[in-house]
Design an enzyme around this catalytic site. Structure first.
Site, PDB file in Angstrom:
ATOM      1  N   GLU A   1      66.533 -44.844 -13.764  1.00 27.73           N
ATOM      2  CA  GLU A   1      67.589 -45.196 -14.521  1.00 27.73           C
ATOM      3  C   GLU A   1      67.654 -44.097 -16.005  1.00 27.73           C
ATOM      4  OE1 GLU A   1      63.267 -46.646 -16.485  1.00 27.73           O
ATOM      5  OE2 GLU A   1      63.191 -44.418 -17.491  1.00 27.73           O
TER       6      GLU A   1
ATOM      7  N   LYS B   1      68.933 -41.095 -18.166  1.00 34.66           N
ATOM      8  CA  LYS B   1      68.431 -40.302 -19.151  1.00 34.66           C
ATOM      9  C   LYS B   1      69.392 -39.260 -20.253  1.00 34.66           C
ATOM     10  CE  LYS B   1      66.029 -35.873 -18.925  1.00 34.66           C
ATOM     11  NZ  LYS B   1      66.267 -35.399 -20.195  1.00 34.66           N
TER      12      LYS B   1
ATOM     13  N   ASP C   1      70.149 -39.016 -23.876  1.00 29.05           N
ATOM     14  CA  ASP C   1      70.206 -37.611 -24.152  1.00 29.05           C
ATOM     15  C   ASP C   1      70.323 -37.838 -26.116  1.00 29.05           C
ATOM     16  OD1 ASP C   1      70.717 -35.159 -24.628  1.00 29.05           O
ATOM     17  OD2 ASP C   1      73.010 -34.954 -23.872  1.00 29.05           O
TER      18      ASP C   1
ATOM     19  N   TYR D   1      61.782 -46.762 -23.811  1.00 27.97           N
ATOM     20  CA  TYR D   1      62.041 -46.941 -21.455  1.00 27.97           C
ATOM     21  C   TYR D   1      60.464 -46.598 -20.952  1.00 27.97           C
ATOM     22  CZ  TYR D   1      62.589 -41.669 -23.165  1.00 27.97           C
ATOM     23  OH  TYR D   1      62.386 -40.811 -23.785  1.00 27.97           O
TER      24      TYR D   1
ATOM     25  N   LYS E   1      69.192 -33.656 -13.143  1.00 30.46           N
ATOM     26  CA  LYS E   1      70.496 -33.173 -14.339  1.00 30.46           C
ATOM     27  C   LYS E   1      71.789 -33.351 -13.780  1.00 30.46           C
ATOM     28  CE  LYS E   1      68.135 -30.806 -17.745  1.00 30.46           C
ATOM     29  NZ  LYS E   1      68.099 -31.971 -19.282  1.00 30.46           N
TER      30      LYS E   1
ATOM     31  N   CYS F   1      97.728 -14.915 -46.141  1.00 27.74           N
ATOM     32  CA  CYS F   1      97.594 -15.505 -45.599  1.00 27.74           C
ATOM     33  C   CYS F   1      98.833 -15.180 -44.476  1.00 27.74           C
ATOM     34  CB  CYS F   1      98.691 -16.515 -46.117  1.00 27.74           C
ATOM     35  SG  CYS F   1      99.629 -17.651 -45.120  1.00 27.74           S
TER      36      CYS F   1
ATOM     37  N   CYS G   1     102.747 -16.355 -44.287  1.00 27.04           N
ATOM     38  CA  CYS G   1     103.383 -15.624 -45.663  1.00 27.04           C
ATOM     39  C   CYS G   1     102.641 -14.920 -46.403  1.00 27.04           C
ATOM     40  CB  CYS G   1     103.475 -16.643 -46.489  1.00 27.04           C
ATOM     41  SG  CYS G   1     102.305 -17.532 -47.084  1.00 27.04           S
TER      42      CYS G   1
ATOM     43  N   CYS H   1      96.038 -21.427 -48.466  1.00 20.02           N
ATOM     44  CA  CYS H   1      97.194 -20.451 -49.116  1.00 20.02           C
ATOM     45  C   CYS H   1      97.911 -21.930 -50.022  1.00 20.02           C
ATOM     46  CB  CYS H   1      97.925 -20.031 -47.500  1.00 20.02           C
ATOM     47  SG  CYS H   1     100.008 -19.911 -48.211  1.00 20.02           S
TER      48      CYS H   1
ATOM     49  N   CYS I   1     104.803 -22.222 -48.029  1.00 17.61           N
ATOM     50  CA  CYS I   1     104.244 -21.671 -46.260  1.00 17.61           C
ATOM     51  C   CYS I   1     104.830 -22.151 -45.049  1.00 17.61           C
ATOM     52  CB  CYS I   1     102.832 -21.002 -46.570  1.00 17.61           C
ATOM     53  SG  CYS I   1     102.126 -20.743 -45.042  1.00 17.61           S
TER      54      CYS I   1
HETATM   55  S1  IVH Z   1      60.241 -40.600 -19.349  1.00 16.57           S
HETATM   56  C1  IVH Z   1      56.208 -39.522 -19.645  1.00 16.57           C
HETATM   57  N1  IVH Z   1      62.690 -41.988 -19.307  1.00 16.57           N
HETATM   58  O1  IVH Z   1      64.213 -36.596 -21.531  1.00 16.57           O
HETATM   59  C2  IVH Z   1      56.972 -39.897 -18.846  1.00 16.57           C
HETATM   60  N2  IVH Z   1      62.137 -39.810 -20.483  1.00 16.57           N
HETATM   61  O2  IVH Z   1      63.373 -33.785 -21.005  1.00 16.57           O
HETATM   62  C3  IVH Z   1      58.300 -39.651 -20.593  1.00 16.57           C
HETATM   63  N3  IVH Z   1      64.053 -38.909 -21.614  1.00 16.57           N
HETATM   64  O3  IVH Z   1      60.839 -36.245 -23.238  1.00 16.57           O
HETATM   65  C4  IVH Z   1      59.621 -39.486 -20.319  1.00 16.57           C
HETATM   66  N4  IVH Z   1      65.864 -40.676 -21.013  1.00 16.57           N
HETATM   67  O4  IVH Z   1      62.391 -37.666 -24.487  1.00 16.57           O
HETATM   68  C5  IVH Z   1      61.707 -40.313 -20.485  1.00 16.57           C
HETATM   69  N5  IVH Z   1      64.126 -42.575 -19.312  1.00 16.57           N
HETATM   70  C6  IVH Z   1      63.936 -41.527 -19.193  1.00 16.57           C
HETATM   71  C7  IVH Z   1      64.512 -41.235 -20.451  1.00 16.57           C
HETATM   72  C8  IVH Z   1      63.541 -39.879 -20.986  1.00 16.57           C
HETATM   73  C9  IVH Z   1      65.953 -39.113 -21.562  1.00 16.57           C
HETATM   74  C10 IVH Z   1      64.132 -37.805 -22.131  1.00 16.57           C
HETATM   75  C11 IVH Z   1      62.560 -37.865 -23.236  1.00 16.57           C
HETATM   76  C12 IVH Z   1      61.573 -36.527 -22.239  1.00 16.57           C
HETATM   77  C13 IVH Z   1      63.187 -35.503 -21.529  1.00 16.57           C
HETATM   78  C14 IVH Z   1      62.471 -34.980 -20.555  1.00 16.57           C
END
Ligand code: IVH
Length: 708
Positions: free
Chosen positions: A133, A135, A137, A246, A354, A448, A451, A466, A471
């Site tokens: 799934e 990650k 941000d 999640y 990542k 400035c 000018c 300015c 100017c």
């Molecule tokens: S699972 C025990 N699933 O990424 C497992 N984390 O870098 C708990 N995060 O602390 C984390 N998307 O805040 C999980 N689909 C996802 C995520 C996710 C973002 C964050 C989360 C975690 C951090 C770690």
């Protein structure tokens, strides 16, 4: 969450409430709540609304009224209970039921092969099923529901203890205040997720900051995490946050079992289909009304499939409406997760993959000072060029003196920069620890740079300005802004041409755009007949731009696109703004003291008025054309789409007619569409619309009747 039959029933109930508000009484308060919750879900969770904002508001107000009259009928999960009242909340420290661990990271296929090998060794299996799934941000949170009611929301904190931010969490509309966990035999549950700000909400937020003359935030993550600890819950609500949930970290069942995702003693637990695998738990969260990554997830067997999927996903990362910084790969089976267990830092059954960083470090070589169209002198950091997220970054605005202080920037510093998706690159921080001692302070000029006149700074502001109206730097910037895409959108003009014409004395101010000497331009290198024709017709066409574009193009301080629309919509003619007092301006939506004062000052300035007069004489449209026509607002909030060949009207005439009456034209068939107007030989749009029972399919004549 809602079956087709339930959705239909709720939609019918909605219509009946809307058509007959008198039918809404204390007796059916629960039905009204169900209806409102349903529409919150449609709007915030699955992004597919069935009613207009105005219709939702109308019903919401009815609920408020009923509850005010019958306070005993208020429930903790009523849609009205999101709104927090305390202005200065504390965030007491609370303990998570299960520590919020982090994730181990991987960066390439080799790391993932390694992860898979360890997983196979630990479980004694040849092939493992994984759930992949995004990650997200953002900022992580944990939520606790007891007997189906949201009782606590907390920040991650140090992983063991976080801060109680329940009131702020309730402002996030995609988080349900109640969820039917009991249907799954669950009594108490702790779930984790990420608070995010979509790219769209983030852009809007930064636009708001810019209108107040404040520097933008570097990325949606900072915007989301900064929001969670706001003292005023209403400020949180305004930020339009979203949440993806999640992970189920803990639950107790109604029959007395306990599950803990860090426990290894979950053997006795009865596992329903939803609570046997991670993928199943995402489905369950979805069914309970959460925005879980049910649709974004993918369950695959073996690590090769995982590697292919994460690489494919990285390639399309920018097409998502929110930021992700990688993917998370989790062993799907909870029984196997238990076998693998955790370290003190991360679970062994999951790993983050990542994506390529959009951050880089580089050297801040010098600072140049540029004069903008409002006279603001902006420092621009000149960087050792670095390649970042597809572009080379060589300079970045560092906004003002306060910003330089806050980020502790010096010439010669190593700085961390970030380019979040399509956001303009920003400096995230400097690195004072690795200074050599040769770094130099950034010295702000007091004159400035163009000018040479003396700069001024208002006490309440961070910007030096300015104030010499003559100017040259400001004049050029004003013209560049005027012709730009979001303003008058004079194609083929562009910044380079403005500078060139200005330097050659062919253009000295905004009205000059409409008095260009094309003979003289024709003498310049690179200007053939075709490019002159293009330029001249683009300039001519811009005279008919809608009024809000002109308002924005004037470059009035604090007036961004949204404010420009508000101002333009408030008047019949641009000159009406000159007649409004500061108080009257402040009556307009979202216009505060500062903006009102700035608009008032602009229209009180004789030079500005003379310029507008001249623009009018040169043929620019100062009237609010839409308002002038004899339109009404009867179709406010209604969406229209025309398909097939119309007999009486041209397509654009029909669209304009709908708009004149407050309707909105949409581009495709979806449940957001209210009316499909069908002409001859209508094709696939008609077929698609027939499948959505909320769309009204009408003929051209019926449409003409509506707008009559
Ligand atoms: S699972 C025990 N699933 O990424 C497992 N984390 O870098 C708990 N995060 O602390 C984390 N998307 O805040 C999980 N689909 C996802 C995520 C996710 C973002 C964050 C989360 C975690 C951090 C770690």
């Amino acid at each position: 969450m809602y079956s087709a039959a339930t959705s239909k029933k709720l939609q019918e109930q909605t219509q009946s409430f809307l058509e007959n508000t008198a039918s809404i009484t204390a007796d059916n308060i629960q039905a009204l709540r169900d209806v409102l919750r349903f529409h919150e879900y449609r709007y915030y969770v699955i992004d597919d609304p069935l009613v207009s904002d105005a219709e939702y508001d109308q019903l919401y107000k009815q609920l408020e009224k009923l509850e005010t009259g019958n306070p005993l009928l208020i429930t903790t999960d009523s849609p009205t209970q999101r709104v927090g009242s305390s202005l200065n909340q504390n965030f007491p420290t609370v303990q998570h039921l299960v520590p919020m661990l982090s994730l181990d990271n991987s960066y390439n296929a080799e790391d993932l092969f390694d992860f898979d090998r360890k997983a196979r060794e630990a479980t004694n299996l040849d092939v493992i099923e994984y759930c992949i799934e995004p990650k997200f941000d953002g900022a992580s949170i944990s939520l606790i529901y007891e007997n189906d009611i949201l009782v606590r929301g907390a920040t991650r904190g140090n992983g063991v203890e976080g801060e109680d931010i329940t009131t702020n969490i309730k402002q996030i509309k995609s988080i349900p205040l109640s969820a039917p966990f009991s249907k799954y035999g669950v009594q108490q549950v702790e779930i984790r997720g990420e608070i995010i700000m979509t790219k769209k909400a983030f852009a809007k937020y930064n636009e708001g900051l810019a209108e107040q003359g404040l520097p933008p935030l570097a990325n949606p993550r900072n915007a989301a995490s900064g929001s969670l600890r706001q003292k005023d819950p209403k400020a949180v609500a305004k930020r339009n946050l979203d949440a993806f949930l999640y992970h189920i970290s803990y639950y107790t069942t109604i029959d007395g079992f306990t599950f803990s995702s860090d426990g290894e003693q979950n053997d006795e637990l009865p596992r329903s289909k939803f609570l046997a695998t991670h993928g199943g738990s995402l489905d369950m969260l979805w069914e309970c009304g959460f925005r879980s990554p049910k649709k974004e997830k993918m369950v695959v067997k073996g690590i090769e499939e995982v590697i292919k999927h994460v690489q494919d996903f990285e390639a399309m990362r920018d097409t998502l409406p929110y930021e992700i910084d990688g993917m998370v790969i989790k062993v799907n089976d909870f029984g196997l997760q238990d076998i693998m267990g955790m370290t003190t830092h991360h679970p062994r059954w999951a790993i983050a993959f990542k994506f390529k960083a959009r951050q880089a470090t580089t050297k801040l070589r010098a600072v140049e000072f540029q004069v903008g169209r409002t006279g603001a002198v902006t420092p621009v950091a000149k960087l050792e060029p670095v390649f970042l997220g597809g572009v080379t970054v060589g300079s970045i605005s560092i906004h003002n003196e306060d910003y330089i202080k806050e980020k502790d920037l010096k010439i010669g510093d190593t700085v961390l920069i970030e380019r979040a998706g399509d956001v303009i690159p920003q400096i995230v921080k400097s690195m004072p620890d690795i200074r050599t001692g040769k770094e130099k302070e950034i010295v702000y000029p007091r004159q400035c740079p163009v000018c040479k006149s003396e700069l001024y700074k208002e006490e309440t502001e961070a910007v030096w300005r300015c104030i010499n109206i003559e100017c040259p730097a400001q004049a050029v910037e004003r013209i560049i802004h005027f012709v730009s895409k979001d303003a008058m959108d004079i194609k083929s003009f562009g910044e380079a041409n403005v500078r060139k014409f200005y330097d050659l004395g062919l253009l000295k101010d905004v009205p000059g755009i409409y008095k260009l000497d094309f003979n003289a331009i024709g003498q310049l290198e690179g200007f053939g007949k075709k490019s002159i024709d293009n330029l001249s017709s683009a300039i001519e066409a811009s005279k008919q731009q809608p009024l809000y574009r002109l308002v924005y193009a004037l470059g009035i301080r604090f007036v961004g696109e949204t404010t420009a629309k508000t101002l333009a919509n408030a008047v019949e003619n641009l000159m009406d703004l000159a007649k409004m007092s500061e108080e009257e301006l402040q009556q307009l939506e979202d216009i505060g003291v500062k903006v009102a004062q700035s608009v008032y000052n602009f229209f009180s300035n004789q030079q500005n008025l003379a310029m507008l007069e001249e623009l009018q004489q040169l043929g620019l449209q100062l009237k609010n054309v839409k308002k002038e026509k004899t339109g009404t607002d009867t179709l406010h909030g209604q969406t229209f789409l025309f398909t097939g060949t119309l007999a009486k009207l041209k397509r654009n005439e029909a669209e304009a007619l709908a708009e004149q009456h407050g309707g909105k034209i949409v581009s495709g068939v979806s449940s957001k569409l209210n009316y499909l107007v069908v002409g001859e030989d209508a094709g696939s749009k008609l077929e698609k619309a027939k499948k959505i029972n909320t769309i009204k399919i009408i003929t051209e004549d019926e449409f003409l009747d509506i707008v009559k």
